[in-house]
Design a protein around this motif. Structure first.
Motif, PDB file in Angstrom:
ATOM      1  N   ILE A  80       0.851  -1.183   0.000  1.00  0.00           N
ATOM      2  CA  ILE A  80       0.000   0.000   0.000  1.00  0.00           C
ATOM      3  C   ILE A  80       0.891   1.238   0.000  1.00  0.00           C
ATOM      4  O   ILE A  80       2.021   1.204   0.501  1.00  0.00           O
ATOM      5  N   HIS A  82      -0.662   4.385   0.820  1.00  0.00           N
ATOM      6  CA  HIS A  82      -1.288   5.274   1.791  1.00  0.00           C
ATOM      7  C   HIS A  82      -1.809   4.442   2.957  1.00  0.00           C
ATOM      8  O   HIS A  82      -2.260   3.316   2.768  1.00  0.00           O
ATOM      9  N   GLY A  83      -1.780   5.042   4.139  1.00  0.00           N
ATOM     10  CA  GLY A  83      -2.321   4.348   5.302  1.00  0.00           C
ATOM     11  C   GLY A  83      -1.765   4.928   6.585  1.00  0.00           C
ATOM     12  O   GLY A  83      -0.873   5.793   6.577  1.00  0.00           O
ATOM     13  N   ARG A 165      -1.108   4.203 -11.317  1.00  0.00           N
ATOM     14  CA  ARG A 165      -1.825   5.188 -10.497  1.00  0.00           C
ATOM     15  C   ARG A 165      -0.973   6.431 -10.260  1.00  0.00           C
ATOM     16  O   ARG A 165      -1.262   7.209  -9.354  1.00  0.00           O
ATOM     17  N   ARG A 258      -6.864  14.421   2.714  1.00  0.00           N
ATOM     18  CA  ARG A 258      -7.318  13.259   3.486  1.00  0.00           C
ATOM     19  C   ARG A 258      -8.799  13.341   3.810  1.00  0.00           C
ATOM     20  O   ARG A 258      -9.436  12.323   4.098  1.00  0.00           O
ATOM     21  N   GLU A 263      -9.145   7.207  -1.941  1.00  0.00           N
ATOM     22  CA  GLU A 263      -7.717   7.234  -1.634  1.00  0.00           C
ATOM     23  C   GLU A 263      -7.137   8.585  -2.007  1.00  0.00           C
ATOM     24  O   GLU A 263      -7.311   9.058  -3.125  1.00  0.00           O
ATOM     25  N   SER A 267      -0.117  12.206   0.602  1.00  0.00           N
ATOM     26  CA  SER A 267      -0.200  12.182   2.060  1.00  0.00           C
ATOM     27  C   SER A 267       1.099  12.731   2.640  1.00  0.00           C
ATOM     28  O   SER A 267       2.121  12.843   1.952  1.00  0.00           O
TER      29      SER A 267
END
Length: 325
Positions: A80, A82-83, A165, A258, A263, A267
């Motif tokens: 991933i 983002h997170g 992406r 955010r 998504e 970030s």
């Protein structure tokens, strides 16, 4: 090899890998087992004769054990961008740990793990949760390697291709915005084509000499983030001015993004990751050692698929206008 389990096989890199493996070996090639939580996400793989898309969660230990039964090799593509810290820990650290344990129990010796360029050998040196968790995941697998796992680690730079992406995102943003405010505009990348990454994975699966090695997968050109954004805009027909902004403004921008549904395109953790140049160090072997002697240039490949996407969008809009008369 008769059975290869590809974790993350329905994604961007997994799609290219499955297509190339089937093209290389035909209907007599190895069975490619691609687990996914929602089987319809792998519908683009249904037409490939040796690919089995199976609905299963790799976060379930029992399901993971069943998937690995009888496998000759595993490719781990799951990641991933983002997170929160817990999510990075679950995907980039806990999954490799659990995967190594499951491989040991199932008797699977071969694992090709796709990590990321810029990952430090010491997790404490990583400036972001993304890079730190990636480093910890590599550490977990190297512990398993000492116990007999035949591991190869691949560290690609940002990967581009028709379904990426990254450049597609910046192309879409420029279709909507009159200007692109951009933090970390001078961040450096060495973009690598998804097909070259897939070729590298296949070479690792087929060549025992790659066992125990770590490879840096990088394209032939180093470009800044601003240059890549401009490339995406020009190729998609929506070139917009790129306005570099201070890091503090970028952090505020990331915090605001955010709050939007879906998504986020950026970030604070991404900004921290970009403080590390995403380019090959030269200290490790690369694509050439994996048989990709002339990797594709982002300047040559990206304009082709971005322009194609633009033409498709224009045709769709024309049809909608005609249908709405």
């Amino acid at each position: 090899m008769e059975r290869v389990v590809i974790l993350g096989g329905t994604g961007f890199v997994g799609r290219a890998l499955c297509e190339q493996l089937v093209e290389r070996h035909g209907a007599g090639g190895p069975r490619l087992v691609v687990p996914t939580r929602r089987r319809e996400r792998g519908k683009h793989l249904f037409v490939l004769p040796t690919v089995d898309v199976i609905q299963a969660s790799v976060n379930d230990d029992a399901a993971l054990a069943r998937l690995l039964q009888g496998a000759d090799a595993v490719v781990n593509l799951i990641a991933i961008l983002h997170g929160n810290p817990d999510e990075f820990e679950r995907v980039h650290v806990n999954l490799p740990q659990r995967l190594a344990q499951a491989c040991a129990k199932a008797g699977v010796k071969r694992l090709v793990h796709v990590s990321a360029l810029g990952v430090p050998d010491d997790p404490a040196q990583a400036p972001s949760h993304y890079l730190r968790s990636k480093a910890q995941g590599e550490q977990a697998l190297r512990t398993a390697q000492a116990a007999g796992l035949r591991l190869t680690v691949l560290r690609p730079s940002v990967i581009f291709g028709a379904h990426d992406r990254f450049l597609n995102l910046f192309a879409r943003l420029q279709a909507l915005a009159p200007v692109v405010p951009l933090a970390m505009a001078d961040a450096r990348f060495q973009p690598v084509w998804v097909d070259d990454v897939a070729r590298a994975v296949i070479r690792c699966l087929e060549d025992p000499a790659t066992i125990g090695q770590t490879y840096e997968l990088a394209g032939p050109e180093v470009l800044t983030l601003a240059e890549l954004v401009r490339l995406a805009g020009q190729a998609s027909g929506h070139a917009r001015p790129v306005l570099p902004v201070p890091l503090g403004v970028g952090r505020l921008q990331a915090a605001a993004l955010r709050l939007l549904p879906g998504e986020p395109p950026l970030s604070k953790d991404n900004l921290a990751s970009m403080s590390v140049p995403n380019v090959a160090s030269g200290r490790l072997p690369g694509l050439a050692e994996l048989g990709v002697v002339t990797p594709a240039s982002v300047r040559a490949v990206a304009p082709v698929y971005l322009a194609r996407r633009r033409r498709v969008a224009e045709q769709l809009n024309a049809f909608r206008s005609w249908a709405g008369r």
